[in-house]
Structures are given as C-alpha cells and as structure tokens.
Design a protein around this motif. Sequence first.
Motif, mmCIF file in Angstrom:
data_model
loop_
_atom_site.group_PDB
_atom_site.id
_atom_site.type_symbol
_atom_site.label_atom_id
_atom_site.label_comp_id
_atom_site.label_asym_id
_atom_site.label_seq_id
_atom_site.Cartn_x
_atom_site.Cartn_y
_atom_site.Cartn_z
ATOM 1 N N THR A 140 37.262 43.555 44.423
ATOM 2 C CA THR A 140 36.280 42.712 43.752
ATOM 3 C C THR A 140 37.617 41.543 43.690
ATOM 4 N N SER A 141 36.606 40.526 43.461
ATOM 5 C CA SER A 141 37.243 39.091 42.549
ATOM 6 C C SER A 141 36.253 38.312 41.728
ATOM 7 N N PHE A 142 36.281 36.877 41.641
ATOM 8 C CA PHE A 142 36.077 36.620 41.163
ATOM 9 C C PHE A 142 35.625 34.692 41.252
ATOM 10 N N PHE A 143 34.291 34.936 40.411
ATOM 11 C CA PHE A 143 33.657 33.347 40.443
ATOM 12 C C PHE A 143 33.721 32.884 38.940
ATOM 13 N N LYS A 196 28.556 37.383 49.049
ATOM 14 C CA LYS A 196 29.226 36.765 47.988
ATOM 15 C C LYS A 196 30.723 37.211 47.846
ATOM 16 N N LEU A 197 30.798 38.293 48.413
ATOM 17 C CA LEU A 197 32.660 38.409 48.526
ATOM 18 C C LEU A 197 32.756 36.631 49.141
ATOM 19 N N THR A 198 32.812 35.949 49.615
ATOM 20 C CA THR A 198 33.352 34.629 50.496
ATOM 21 C C THR A 198 33.002 33.526 49.545
ATOM 22 N N ASP A 252 36.297 31.873 48.572
ATOM 23 C CA ASP A 252 37.087 30.509 48.506
ATOM 24 C C ASP A 252 36.683 30.367 46.907
ATOM 25 N N TYR A 253 36.629 30.797 45.700
ATOM 26 C CA TYR A 253 36.512 30.022 44.573
ATOM 27 C C TYR A 253 38.801 30.681 44.008
#
Length: 220
Positions: A24-27, A53-55, A59-60
């Motif tokens: 999981t990450s966030f944008f 989507k992961l990249t 980045d964000y």
Amino acid sequence: MNLNSRIAEWLKEIKEKGTPVEVTSFFEELPIRVKVKLLDFDDKFLQWESNPKLTLAADYAGKLFFYFNDPNFGTKRLLEAPVTYYGKKMVETAFPTPSADPRFERELLRVTVSEKAPVKGSIIKEEELPVRVRDLSEEGVGIIVPKGKLKMGDELEVNLLVNGIPIKGKGKVVRIEPHSEGELAGIKFTSIDRSGKRTLCDYIIRRQREILNQIRLLTE
C-alpha cells in the motif's frame, strides 16, 4: 530471534515461493493497493516488482507499507519502508521497520483539496488565524500552521469555506508533524452541523472521482 531477523525470514519465504504481497502507498491521500512479488533483498534494501500505480504512489508518498505476520505476536504488524528508487522494472525500498502511520486507522475517506477548488479556512484559539487547508474528511481536516502555533490536545473553532459555503465547527488537535511550510496539524471535529457534513461529503465524493480519474490517466 529479533524483529529484523523474523522479517528477513519472512522475506526469504515469500521470495522463494514467489508469493505476491499486498503493498500500500498513497496518492493525494487515497490509498493505492497492489499485489507485487519480492524480487530480491538484503539487510539494507528490498526490490519489488514494478507497477504503474505503485510507482505513481511511490513518487508521491515516498513510502511503501505492508503487513507482516509476526510469529512472536501471532498477529499482523504494519511495516513501512522508504522508497529509495523506482522505475519501470522495479521499486526499491530500505529495509522495513514497524509503522504506526495514522492513515491506517482512518474510518472515513480523506482527500487532498483541489487546486482548482481550494478550501479556505481559519481557526480560532485565542485569536483567529487564517490557515491553508491541505486535506479533508467528514471527521476532520488537515491544516498548515506556523511551527509551534498548536500543540496536541488543543481545542479550537474551525471555519471553512467549501465551494463558497461556510462551515463552522469545533475540533481538537490529534496530530502534528513537520511540514516544509511549518507544521501539518490534524484536527478532529468534535462538533459540526448536519448541513456542514453534507457539504463536506459532497466535496469529498467529487474530489475522490477527480483523483481516481487522475490515477487512471497517469497509469494507462
């Protein structure tokens, strides 16, 4: 066996078995979850399969999160790993550490405010202070304030202007973290009128659609 050794044993197992892990990450404050395989690791770095989507989220947000079934606790533990490199073939992170990121405790959707439709705001503690609104949910707001202006537990009045509609409420400071412009303070609403909640809900739903469309355009 210490925690790092237990994590390393787990990483070795999922790498050898080729088991996909939900990362999981966030944008724009929306969680992005993808399943990817671990390509390689050592005691300092992990290399994951890449995914558009992961990249984008790497980045964000600059961090990846995933759960580890810790045998010493018999339960899942949230881990976080700072991103050190990302590209079309892989995403590299530092070795993970336990995380207490508050975003995983949220019950309601939170979004960053739109530059095209900014939300204006001010707070009243001892005096009124205009603030920049960074993010919103039905349960609270994230604001940028000068360093040292607020402290944990402060109770204050919150005034927002959302789509030209004024919202008045009361809140409590539940989070403070460093920010390039001072500090980011998380305010949890302790009271807000019903019409104000409806206005927030409408804004959040529209903003969510905007962000999801942006994700699609950037990852096609």
